[in-house]
Design a protein around this motif. Structure first.
Motif, PDB file in Angstrom:
ATOM      1  N   ALA A  75       0.834  -1.202   0.000  1.00 52.93           N
ATOM      2  CA  ALA A  75       0.000   0.000   0.000  1.00 52.93           C
ATOM      3  C   ALA A  75       0.872   1.256   0.000  1.00 52.93           C
ATOM      4  CB  ALA A  75      -0.927  -0.010   1.214  1.00 52.93           C
ATOM      5  N   SER A 132       2.634   1.530  -3.449  1.00 53.11           N
ATOM      6  CA  SER A 132       1.680   1.895  -4.491  1.00 53.11           C
ATOM      7  C   SER A 132       1.465   3.399  -4.509  1.00 53.11           C
ATOM      8  CB  SER A 132       0.350   1.175  -4.259  1.00 53.11           C
ATOM      9  OG  SER A 132      -0.581   1.502  -5.269  1.00 53.11           O
ATOM     10  N   HIS A 133       1.351   3.988  -3.320  1.00 56.05           N
ATOM     11  CA  HIS A 133       1.212   5.451  -3.239  1.00 56.05           C
ATOM     12  C   HIS A 133       2.505   6.135  -3.664  1.00 56.05           C
ATOM     13  CE1 HIS A 133       0.156   9.412  -1.665  1.00 56.05           C
ATOM     14  NE2 HIS A 133       1.339   9.431  -1.056  1.00 56.05           N
ATOM     15  N   LEU A 139      -4.849   0.926  -6.654  1.00 60.95           N
ATOM     16  CA  LEU A 139      -5.708   0.602  -5.514  1.00 60.95           C
ATOM     17  C   LEU A 139      -6.607  -0.592  -5.821  1.00 60.95           C
ATOM     18  CD1 LEU A 139      -6.863   4.105  -4.197  1.00 60.95           C
ATOM     19  CD2 LEU A 139      -5.485   2.420  -2.967  1.00 60.95           C
ATOM     20  N   SER A 145      -4.483  -3.798  -6.122  1.00 54.77           N
ATOM     21  CA  SER A 145      -4.030  -4.267  -4.810  1.00 54.77           C
ATOM     22  C   SER A 145      -5.179  -4.923  -4.048  1.00 54.77           C
ATOM     23  CB  SER A 145      -3.446  -3.114  -3.998  1.00 54.77           C
ATOM     24  OG  SER A 145      -2.249  -2.657  -4.574  1.00 54.77           O
ATOM     25  N   SER A 178      -4.933  -1.468   6.288  1.00 54.37           N
ATOM     26  CA  SER A 178      -4.431  -0.724   5.129  1.00 54.37           C
ATOM     27  C   SER A 178      -5.410   0.349   4.686  1.00 54.37           C
ATOM     28  CB  SER A 178      -4.132  -1.682   3.968  1.00 54.37           C
ATOM     29  OG  SER A 178      -5.317  -2.185   3.380  1.00 54.37           O
ATOM     30  N   ARG A 229      -4.643   4.459   6.177  1.00 52.53           N
ATOM     31  CA  ARG A 229      -4.071   4.790   4.870  1.00 52.53           C
ATOM     32  C   ARG A 229      -3.257   6.080   4.906  1.00 52.53           C
ATOM     33  NH1 ARG A 229      -3.666   3.747  -0.221  1.00 52.53           N
ATOM     34  NH2 ARG A 229      -3.732   5.404  -1.783  1.00 52.53           N
ATOM     35  N   CYS A 238       0.592   6.120   3.771  1.00 48.44           N
ATOM     36  CA  CYS A 238       1.044   6.903   2.619  1.00 48.44           C
ATOM     37  C   CYS A 238       2.127   7.911   3.004  1.00 48.44           C
ATOM     38  CB  CYS A 238      -0.131   7.622   1.972  1.00 48.44           C
ATOM     39  SG  CYS A 238      -1.283   6.513   1.120  1.00 48.44           S
TER      40      CYS A 238
END
Length: 316
Positions: free
Chosen positions: A252, A255-256, A265, A268, A296, A300, A304
């Protein structure tokens, strides 16, 4: 014959494994003229043993650097090791590999091509995948199946049965090669928000490095002549519950960080959903994985921002 290559090896609590790795390195046709060891062992006796191991390979033609790091962290260790490297060609390696006798010779030869920015080594002990179901579950990309690639769900994959040189978007940390001048130019460093021993650290660094290289028209490759055997020692591995949280939380975060956006998103979530179904069927801690997925979402913002407090998440 010594060649101008710096090899950086973080190690922790396993001098016998380190000794075996160095033994294979120095039995090669060509050997490096610099070895950098970053020791994170918590016991003084073990650190003393590691220093004795390193001394066995020191000579007038080989520079050996030993650094002790109090806080165990792969990312911190590799950043420290890279700051001590003196050669243009840098090999990042684990302390539990058997390096083939011609691997360093081949690395040096390949890196004479200035258009090549990175080489990912091949683990001869890796078994080929026997199923294509990963294409459905989002753990592999069908369109990129013939190259090393990073999926939208933030997983790194190598192609099966590599017989010829292929492109790669990332490299596994047990053995890969980069250029010092490019790391300095692009200010590439290991992300110290990632603190544990898992492949998220390798994926993050090498994928970021690849994106810089790709933007400048440089090549990142997997080459079948650059091989090792990754013994993947099981000592001091992360407990299973924490590894499940890391599997979800780290992806997560990455990915950000790597701007995968809304598609990332969705990919995932899809990947995590099928991993959860699999864990239910196999009875492999599905409740833990479900809590990790839930965390997650509710954490978040923290994730992030790089606040990866696994202990906090696991108490949720």
């Amino acid at each position: 014959m010594q060649i101008p290559i710096s090899i950086i090896i973080p190690t922790m609590n396993r001098p016998e494994s380190l000794d075996r790795t160095l033994k294979y390195i120095f039995e090669g046709y060509n050997t490096p003229n610099q070895i950098v060891i970053v020791d994170q062992s918590q016991v003084e006796e073990v650190r003393n043993e590691n220093q004795k191991v390193l001394l066995n390979y020191k000579s007038e033609n080989v520079s050996t650097v030993y650094e002790y790091q109090l806080l165990p962290s792969l990312t911190k260790a590799r950043n420290l090791g890279m700051s001590k490297a003196t050669n243009e060609i840098i090999v990042l390696a684990d302390d539990d590999i058997d390096v083939n006798v011609d691997t360093l010779q081949n690395v040096y030869s390949i890196m004479q091509d200035s258009n090549i920015a990175m080489i990912a080594g091949i683990d001869e002990l890796t078994q080929s995948s026997s199923t294509n179901i990963g294409y459905i579950f989002g753990t592999k990309s069908y369109s990129k199946r013939n190259i090393g690639h990073v999926t939208r769900s933030m997983l790194g994959r190598y192609p099966d049965n590599i017989k010829a040189r292929v492109e790669t978007q990332w490299a596994q940390g047990y053995f890969f090669v980069v250029r010092k001048n490019l790391m300095d130019k692009w200010q590439c460093r290991w992300d110290e928000s990632l603190t544990s021993y898992a492949y998220a650290e390798d994926l993050d660094f090498s994928f970021g490095y690849y994106k810089h290289a790709h933007a400048e028209g440089l090549k990142c490759i997997i080459d079948p002549t650059v091989k090792v055997k990754h013994l993947a020692t099981k000592e001091y591995r992360i407990p299973n519950a924490k590894s499940l949280y890391m599997y979800v939380i780290n992806r997560a975060y990455l990915s950000h960080k790597h701007d995968m956006g809304a598609i990332g998103l969705i990919a995932s979530f899809w990947c995590n959903f099928w991993r959860l179904i699999h864990s239910i069927v196999k009875r492999q801690n599905p409740k833990v994985l479900a809590r990790a997925i839930w965390c997650s979402f509710i954490y978040r913002k923290d994730i992030c921002s790089g606040n990866l407090d696994y202990g906090k998440f696991m108490k949720e």
